[in-house]
Each structure stands twice: as C-alpha cells, then as structure tokens.
Scaffold this active site. Structure first.
Site, PDB file in Angstrom:
ATOM      1  N   ASP A 141      14.774  30.993 -62.512  1.00 25.95           N
ATOM      2  CA  ASP A 141      15.571  31.095 -63.731  1.00 25.95           C
ATOM      3  C   ASP A 141      16.194  29.787 -64.180  1.00 25.95           C
ATOM      4  O   ASP A 141      16.600  29.658 -65.333  1.00 25.95           O
ATOM      5  CB  ASP A 141      16.702  32.125 -63.547  1.00 25.95           C
ATOM      6  CG  ASP A 141      16.175  33.554 -63.518  1.00 25.95           C
ATOM      7  OD1 ASP A 141      16.995  34.482 -63.427  1.00 25.95           O
ATOM      8  OD2 ASP A 141      14.938  33.746 -63.558  1.00 25.95           O
ATOM      9  N   GLY A 201      24.144  36.574 -72.313  1.00 27.76           N
ATOM     10  CA  GLY A 201      23.243  35.516 -71.879  1.00 27.76           C
ATOM     11  C   GLY A 201      23.641  35.020 -70.510  1.00 27.76           C
ATOM     12  O   GLY A 201      24.723  35.305 -70.006  1.00 27.76           O
ATOM     13  N   LYS A 215      17.240  49.101 -61.644  1.00 35.32           N
ATOM     14  CA  LYS A 215      16.219  50.143 -61.689  1.00 35.32           C
ATOM     15  C   LYS A 215      16.688  51.403 -60.973  1.00 35.32           C
ATOM     16  O   LYS A 215      16.367  52.507 -61.388  1.00 35.32           O
ATOM     17  CB  LYS A 215      14.906  49.652 -61.081  1.00 35.32           C
ATOM     18  CG  LYS A 215      13.740  50.634 -61.317  1.00 35.32           C
ATOM     19  CD  LYS A 215      12.599  50.043 -62.096  1.00 35.32           C
ATOM     20  CE  LYS A 215      11.650  51.118 -62.634  1.00 35.32           C
ATOM     21  NZ  LYS A 215      10.531  51.459 -61.748  1.00 35.32           N
ATOM     22  N   HIS A 264      -7.134  61.738 -67.754  1.00 33.20           N
ATOM     23  CA  HIS A 264      -6.509  62.815 -68.503  1.00 33.20           C
ATOM     24  C   HIS A 264      -5.821  63.788 -67.573  1.00 33.20           C
ATOM     25  O   HIS A 264      -6.423  64.202 -66.587  1.00 33.20           O
ATOM     26  CB  HIS A 264      -7.607  63.523 -69.300  1.00 33.20           C
ATOM     27  CG  HIS A 264      -7.114  64.555 -70.248  1.00 33.20           C
ATOM     28  ND1 HIS A 264      -6.352  64.249 -71.354  1.00 33.20           N
ATOM     29  CD2 HIS A 264      -7.264  65.888 -70.262  1.00 33.20           C
ATOM     30  CE1 HIS A 264      -6.060  65.370 -71.992  1.00 33.20           C
ATOM     31  NE2 HIS A 264      -6.612  66.378 -71.357  1.00 33.20           N
TER      32      HIS A 264
END
EC number: 1.8.1.9
Lengths: 493, 481
Positions: free
Chosen positions: A330, A288, A59, A468
């Site tokens: 993971d 992968g 990031k 807005h």
C-alpha cells in the site's frame, strides 16, 4: 558487513510474504513490525492491515450481516424461527477478534519456523543499510542489512479540519476492535471502506447513515472512478433499499460531544444550502488512507516520495530511488492497495533478489471485489476507461439484469443484480473488462479474471457452456448490447 | 404443415423452437408428461424446470440456510433454541415459483408464435406425427423437419414393490407431505444431492450404494463429497442393493436388502430411488420411420450436427447417446441447431470442457478431465497435479470443517502445463468454476494461473496460489493466512 541479507520494515501482507520467500532461499532475514495505537488507543498484533483491520474482519462482519439476511430468507424456505431475532455485537466482535488473534499467532509461528527474526519495533533509517528499531518501552536496537524492503502500509486519515473529528471520531482501525456495539453510526464519505462498513452495520441491525459529497475523490484510479458511476449507483441503490441512509452532497463541519455521551454532528447540505444536525453513537471516518512514512526518516537516506500522496516512488522492479532499498504494498505510488498484489510483489521481489529470477510483477487486470451487502466484483477496464482509451464507437458493452435463483423463493428484490462486459468492437472482440453485482461476486469474477489473462474474446465466452443454475452462467449468456437499447432483463430459463 | 416440429418442451426443445421461430419459421412444440406411478405430473418446461435443477437447487438452498442458521449464532445472532423446518411451506413456495416458470414458457411461446400442444407425440409415417392430448383427442401434423427432445425419466429398480412404495425425484420435489425417515437408493448426483438436502432439513437419511459414488466423476472428489456427507449425519450403506420393498403398516415401509453375505431389513418411511434415467424413445414411433436407437440404453446416436440416421430427424438434450445430460448443453445444442437449419450458420455445439457442479451439501464443481481419465488419456508421467486444502473464511468463526474444502488442477506437462482438469470442493462451487471454464476454453496454463492475482478473501483465489504438487507428497493442511 551487514548483519542481515534482508530487512523488511512492516509485517503486513507484503512484508511477511517477502520475508518468508527470502528465507526459503536460505537467507538471513529480519522483520520489524510495530503498530502505533490509533488516536482512540486501538492496537493489534503481527500481520498488518488485512489481517487485523482490513479484509479479514471486514469480510467476517459482512458475513454476519449476510447471515442476518439468510435468517429472513429462511422463513420462506420453511424454517420456523421465533421472533424476535436480534444481534449482539460483542458475541460477533469477540469471535472475529479471537480469529484474528489466532492469525497473529500463526504468523509468529510461521516466521519462527522459517527462521525469520521478528522484532516488535518501530523502524527508522539511520543510513541506507542501517535501521534503528525502537520498542514500546523505548529500548533501541540497530539492525543492518544488505537489502531493505519498506512495507509499512497506510493508516486511515482523519479530516482534521473538522472540529472534533480526531477527538470523537473513530476509523476502521477502531471499528473492528470495538468491544461494544457502535450503535447509531455515521460512516463518512464515499469509499469502498465506508460502504462496506455501512453495509454490514445495517445488516446487523444498526441505524446507519453514510455522508458523502458528490465530487469524485482525487487521486483515485479508473477502477474506482467507475465505482462512482453506474456500478456504484446500483450498489448504493441496493444499500438504500436495504436500510442504510445516505446523506448525499453533504459534508460535516463539526463533531461535538453531548451530555448523554452521544455525538452531535453538524453538516452542510450543499443541495439545500442548509446546515443540519443529528446525534449518533459513533462517527466513523473513511476519508482515505495515508502512507505510513512519517517516522521512517526517508529524507535522511534520500528515498523519494510523491509530493501529493506521500507514497514511495518505485520502478517496475519495486526499487526506490536508493539502491538496495525497495518498497511494496500500500505504501507504493501508483499500485493497487490490495493484499494479493502486495503478497505477489513481495514474493517476486524476493525471487529476483535471491532466486535468480527476473520476473516482474504484472499489475494489469487485477480483479477486485467490494463486499457491500450486494457485492460488486470487477476485473479489467471500467466502461468509462474503455471509452476514454478506445472511443465509444470502438467498444461494445453487453449487459444483463438477472435474478439469482435463491432470491425467488426468498422474495428478495433483485433490481440491482446486474452485470456488464466491455469488449472491443473489432472482429476479435477481446474482452476489456467484466463487472458483476450480485451475491458471491468475488467467487464469480476470479475465474473470469483468468479468462481475461488468457486474452478471452466475446465469441470464446459464448462458446463456454454455463453451469446451471448459477449466477455466473449469466456471464456466458450476455448478448444484449447497451447500444441496441433493448431490454436487458434476463427472462426465464 | 410446419417447417419444424419439436417433440419435447424441455430445456433443449424450447430453446430450439424459440430460435427457429425468431428466424421466421413455422414451429410447433409438443410437450406431454406421463404421470409417475404415484400420479405426479407437471407443466411445460421439462425436467430442469419441474423436477431437476430448479427445485433441486432451491431445496439445496433451504438446507444451506439451515446451516446458516447454526452459523449465525456464532456471529452474534440470537433467537430461540428450537428451530424446525416445515416441509409443506418449502414445497409450496418452490412449486409456486415453478408454476410461474411454466406460465412464463407458455407466454414466451405464444409471443414468438410457436404453436404449443400439450399432447403426446408419436410418428405414424415419415414426416407425420399423431398427437394425443390428455382427454384422448387425436390430431395429426406434418413437418419438413423434426427434433426429438423428449429427455428421460427415472428408472425403477425392477424389484417387487418398487412402483408401489418407492418414489423418485419426479415425486420428491412436489411431495405434499414431509418424507421423514428416508432411504435413498443410488449414488448418482441425483441421489447424493437429494440425500444431502433432506439431511440438511433435519431428516434421517440413509443412502444405499451398490458400488461407487458419482460414477463418471473424479473419484477422489466423489469420495470427499461422500465423506463430508457422512460427517454431517448422512448414513451410507455400501455394497448393498434392495431386493424388495413392502409396506408394514400404514405408511411405514420395509426394504429388504441383499449383499453377498447377508440379508437385512430396514424400516423406513420413504424410499427414493435415484439409480439412473431412461430415455423416452421407446414409444414415440421411431421404429416406424426408421430412426435407430441404442438398444441398450434407448438413447439416440447422432452425428456432430445432432442429426439422426434419418436425415430430417434431429435430436438434442438428455436423449443423445454419448453426450452430457445437462440443461445448458441442451439449450446450446438446440439454439445452434436452429441457426444451422435456418440461419445459415455452420457453428456446431462444443461439447469439450463443459463445466458442471454437483450441489451436494459440500458442492463439487469441475471442468475438464477427472484425474483417472487424464491419466488414461495422457499417462501419469505427463501430468502434474497441483492441489490444496482451503478453509473458507466464513467457516472460521463457527469453527466448521477445517481442512475439508479442496481444489486441484491437472496440467499436461507436454503442452506447456495446460490445465486439462479443474476440480473444486467447497461453497459456491458453481460460481467459482464458471469463470475458470471460460479460461480453460481460452487455453489456460498453470503459468497464467500463477500470474493472476487472487481476489481476497474468497475461496476461488486458492487457484491462483497453488504451489504444492501431488507428486511432491508435501503436506497441504492449512495453518493460516
């Protein structure tokens, strides 16, 4: 008697969260963390993939690339910046690496504060309650525990069938730690990782090409398959207009080193049936990730893994096939490979083991974001999954092409800024999925993920007043359906 | 002559007219901009498009880009040290974009067969208005139903020299020359947003505040907004009001200020007042047809179907008494009104839990109750406030403002810890807040927040991992991932 109440193997997002939570209950907890150097020799400190070679550096480098765009926009907004503007990789890399190191340090301090014992050792099972830890120097320590949590995560795969792949290619493990610019780069194959990396490399001014086959990759969940269809093509279309080259329907056959020290890649173009070559400074594989279980000795204790993926099979309470041995993150089969899910699963597991809780992890409707130059955030079902599950007659897809206000003065192309909401068609019109491509996609999607958790319906969303001017407000104004075939471009206020 | 005549071509008026036309009605819209004392005027579209949300956010963006330029060096971008901002280039670009919107609206009305008159409308008798254009030509028009959507204009302080030497937001966004050293009088969001972006563009800015910042907003958040502006170079003069503005020589102005103890003088180039807005209801003949207005503020009281005391006259947008002054609210009200009048709908505008965002340098987004109001309404003992500081990942590398961004949720313990107020101070606050507003509409509770997985790494995810309550007194300073 076992030395520890809990031993966690793997000091990443899941492992550390679990360990710290267990320590809160006054338990005796130990964490083993060890990083096998990559084939190129890269290694890093405590914190796991996210902190060292994942979300965080990714990031930050994405931000560096976005700032490159901001520099271009700034001219239109009146800022006088003398040309030329150029980017220095080493300044960025050092800043990012320094920040990551501060996080490594922070994690060590946190473990100390919470009285969690930390071993920088590689663990392997001797028996269901005993783990043998080995330091880099080869020193051995035996650790015993009542409960053991495996959270060793994964590492990038190499396409070892391609000559030169292992020798000359790098992976994301190495990219974020390069001291020198990768130069002209070829991130290969299609995956979030390769697109994100290709994206920021292009953004900081490097000549980047992405090579991809057309066939969707096996073993991917529905959300990722969506990624390979409408939303994916919008994201890649944007990257193409942004400067990244795509070598579609190509696959590499070999990588060789040239005298100049550059790399020559040979590939087959399946469209034309030809063989092509080009030279690059860097070849990055993003084909992968493989679960890091090889050296754990799982067979010795009987922890079952999925024969195809190698991941550890767990039930809804994160338990493996062996009592008192659990797995999170993971490395577990069928779970999203995301930091926040690993953290949540780790915390809940500790609460169930030591805190008299019975709350299980909810893996439904987990929001995610791909941080490509034009970001893609989503939560819930993809359109394809919704059609499969409910039938296209029973779903309604509302969509819109919009233009972020900030793009107007900057004269930026908003062709791929798009959003769609997949709803059930019947009376209640419950929202099944929301997909958003645009700036700050993660920030936009997070709150709506909450809405979906609350069972939000299309009418409820329409009752919500927009803020807005923002991009997010366009979600509350979605009204054109795909079914109608009408032009979905948002016009004016 | 017409089914519907709408006086005012702003966010509310245009939305209403287009919806009514889509339902097959004969509609007319009158829009007219009385020039400011400086002579500034603008095209079709109302406050938001011309002198509100749109130019404001674009100038805010220009200021943010200035910050981005600074950050970019830390991320490895290199360019010449001296970077300056050119006001005229920015204004031209913004005004061009606004011009395209004005044009877009005119085309849109034409396409939907809505008659548009660039004329000043006022009632002369029941069901009849007089329309006067810029050249003074007069026409008369009748309709079965009328909608008032004339909005507001900035208020002047009523001190000697105010109209002569002070500008307002009506002038700022199209000012043909850089305002330079500026005094902003006022502490509304308009004042703080303008002061914020002017400072971000490199100008010397002072804000003169009579009492509190952002009246009506959560005060803890308001103070944090102000504190951030101060650490970033905006000067605040608190508990002062201007008593006189005069020109010293050429374009330099002097403001004499007054507080209880002393009288001081400040030399500045521009004084920009942002002390509130007045409804445009005094000179449109409302007394002629008997429409009651709130004499104190000029606003129009309506029932929950936006109807005034005169059955065939409705009102929407900023002129409504006791309602929110926001573009999306006006648009929603206008559309729903048209559908109720002509589409057989009975759906009313939902004014509950409307989210907003203040686009100050550090943006502030909120939905639901400010903490003080929640305490008033529910009692402190019935509330649980969770809060957290956070550091946007993007600010780590440039080393900016750690432990400055802040988020809190206010929960009603008596109602399953229902989230009744959500506040966030940080970048992209509007984008963050929008989705949560939808969730709040669906009955968001703290438990659901805790059950939801965060998107990592973002700012918004802070709401999914909020553990510390204000009541616990625990430290919320951030130490790491």
């Amino acid at each position: 008697k076992n030395e520890y109440d809990l031993l966690v193997i793997g000091g990443g997002s899941g492992g550390l969260a679990c360990a710290k939570e267990a320590a809160q209950f006054g338990r005796k907890v130990a964490v083993l963390d060890y990083v096998d150097p990559s084939p190129q020799g890269t290694t890093w400190g405590l914190g796991g993939t996210c902190v060292n070679v994942g979300c965080i550096p990714k990031k930050l480098m994405h931000q560096a690339a976005l700032l490159g765009s901001a520099l271009k926009d700034a001219h239109h907004y009146g800022w006088n910046i003398a040309q030329p503007v150029h980017h220095t990789w080493s300044v960025m890399a050092q800043a990012v690496q320094n920040y990551v190191k501060s996080l490594n340090w922070g994690h060590r301090v946190q473990l100390q504060d919470k009285k969690v014992k930390y071993f920088n050792m590689k663990g392997s099972f001797s028996d269901p309650h005993t783990v043998r830890g080995l330091t880099k120097a080869g020193k051995e320590t035996i650790v015993t525990a009542d409960n053991i949590v495996i959270a060793t995560g994964g590492r990038p795969k190499y396409p070892t069938h391609i000559a030169g792949a292992l020798q000359y290619g790098i992976t994301s493990d190495d990219l974020f730690w390069l001291k020198e610019s990768p130069g002209k780069t070829l991130p290969s194959f299609i995956l979030n990782v390769s697109l994100e990396c290709a994206g920021f490399l292009t953004g900081i001014g490097l000549d980047t090409a992405v090579m991809m086959r057309s066939i969707p990759l096996r073993g991917f969940d529905q959300a990722s398959m969506e990624y390979l269809t409408q939303m994916a093509s919008l994201v890649t279309e944007h990257m193409e207009s942004y400067g990244t080259k795509f070598l579609k329907r190509c696959f590499p056959t070999k990588v060789e080193k040239l005298e100049s020290n550059r790399l020559q890649v040979t590939w087959k173009n399946t469209d034309l049936g030809t063989e092509e070559t080009d030279s690059f400074d860097t070849v990055m594989w993003a084909v992968g990730r493989a679960p890091d279980t090889k050296t754990l000795n799982l067979e010795t204790v009987g922890v079952k893994t999925n024969s195809e993926t190698g991941k550890i099979i767990v039930d809804a309470s994160e338990a493996t096939s062996v009592p008192h041995i659990y797995a999170i993150g993971d490395i577990t089969e069928g779970r999203p490979e995301l930091t926040p899910t690993a953290i949540a699963a780790g915390k809940l597991l500790a609460q169930r083991l030591f805190g008299q809780s019975s709350e299980l992890m909810d893996y439904d409707s987990v929001p995610t974001t791909v941080f490509t130059p034009l970001e893609y955030g989503c939560v819930g079902l993809s359109e394809e999954a919704a059609v499969q599950r409910h039938g296209s007659d029973n779903i309604e897809v509302f969509h819109a092409y919009y233009k972020p206000l900030e793009f107007t003065v900057a004269e930026r192309d908003a062709t791929q800024c798009y959003m769609k909401m997949v709803c059930l068609r019947e009376r209640e019109q419950r929202i099944l999925g929301l997909h958003f491509i645009g700036p700050n996609a993660g920030e936009v999607i997070q709150g709506f993920a909450l809405g979906i958790k609350c069972g939000a319906t299309y009418p409820q969303l329409m009752k919500t007043v927009g803020i807005h001017p923002t991009c997010a407000e366009e979600v509350t104004k979605l009204h054109i359906t795909k079914r109608s075939g009408l032009d979905a471009t948002v016009t004016g206020c | 002559e017409y089914d519907l005549i709408i006086i005012g071509g702003g966010s509310g008026g245009l939305a209403c007219s287009k919806e009514a036309a889509a339902l097959g009605k004969k509609v007319m819209v009158l829009d007219y901009v009385v020039p400011t004392p400086l002579g500034t005027t603008w095209g079709l579209g109302g406050t938001c498009v011309n002198v509100g949300c749109i130019p404001k956010k674009l100038m805010h963006q220009a200021a943010l880009l200035g910050q981005a330029l600074q950050d970019s060096r830390k991320y490895g971008w290199q360019y010449e040290e001296q970077v300056k901002h050119n006001w005229e280039i920015m204004v031209e670009a913004i005004q061009n974009y606004i011009g395209s919107l004005n044009w877009g609206y005119r085309v849109s009305l034409r396409e939907k067969s809505v008659t548009y008159l660039n004329s000043y409308g006022e009632f002369v008798e029941p069901h009849k208005i007089k329309a006067t254009n810029r050249k003074g030509q007069v026409t008369y028009h009748t309709a079965e139903t009328f909608v008032l959507a004339t909005g507001e204009r900035p208020r002047y302080p009523g001190i000697p020299g105010d109209k002569e030497f002070c500008i307002t937001s009506d002038d700022l966004f199209s000012l043909p020359y850089c305002p330079g050293k500026t005094l902003v009088v006022g502490a509304s969001y308009v004042a703080l947003e303008c002061a914020g972006f002017l400072a971000g563009l490199g100008l010397d800015v002072t804000v003169m505040v009579r009492s509190i910042l952002l009246r009506g907003f959560d005060q803890e958040m308001a103070e944090k907004v102000g504190a951030h502006m101060e650490t970033h170079g905006v000067k605040f003069i608190r508990k002062f009001v201007p008593v006189q503005a005069s020109a010293l020589f050429r374009s330099r102005l002097e403001v004499t200020v007054n507080d209880l103890c002393s009288v001081g003088r400040s030399k500045l180039t521009i004084i920009c007042t942002a002390i509130g807005r007045d409804a445009c209801t005094r000179n449109i003949g409302l007394d002629t047809i008997g429409v009651k207005i709130n004499e104190k503020n000029g606003k129009v009281p309506v029932n929950d179907e936006e109807q005034t005391n005169v059955p065939y006259v409705y009102a929407i947008g900023d002129i409504l008494d006791g309602k929110l002054e926001l573009t999306p609210v006006a648009i929603q009200a206008g559309r729903l009104l048209a559908r109720r009048l002509y589409g057989g709908s009975s759906r009313k505008c939902d004014y509950i839990n409307v989210p907003t965002t203040v686009f100050t340098p550090l943006e502030y987004g909120s939905c639901g109750f400010p903490e003080e109001r929640a305490i008033e309404e529910f009692g402190k003992e019935n509330l649980e406030v969770y809060h957290s500081l956070f550091w946007p990942l993007e600010w780590t590398v440039p080393g900016r403002d750690n432990n400055t961004c802040y988020a809190k949720v206010i929960c009603n313990k008596q109602d399953n810890n229902r989230v009744i107020g959500l506040h966030v101070l940080g970048p992209n606050a509007g984008e963050v807040t929008q989705g949560f507003a939808a969730a709040i509409k669906c009955g968001l509770t703290k438990e659901l927040l805790d059950e939801t997985i965060g998107i990592h790494p973002t700012c918004a995810e802070v709401f999914t991992t909020m553990d510390i309550t204000k009541a616990s007194g625990q430290d919320i300073t951030q130490k790491g991932c």
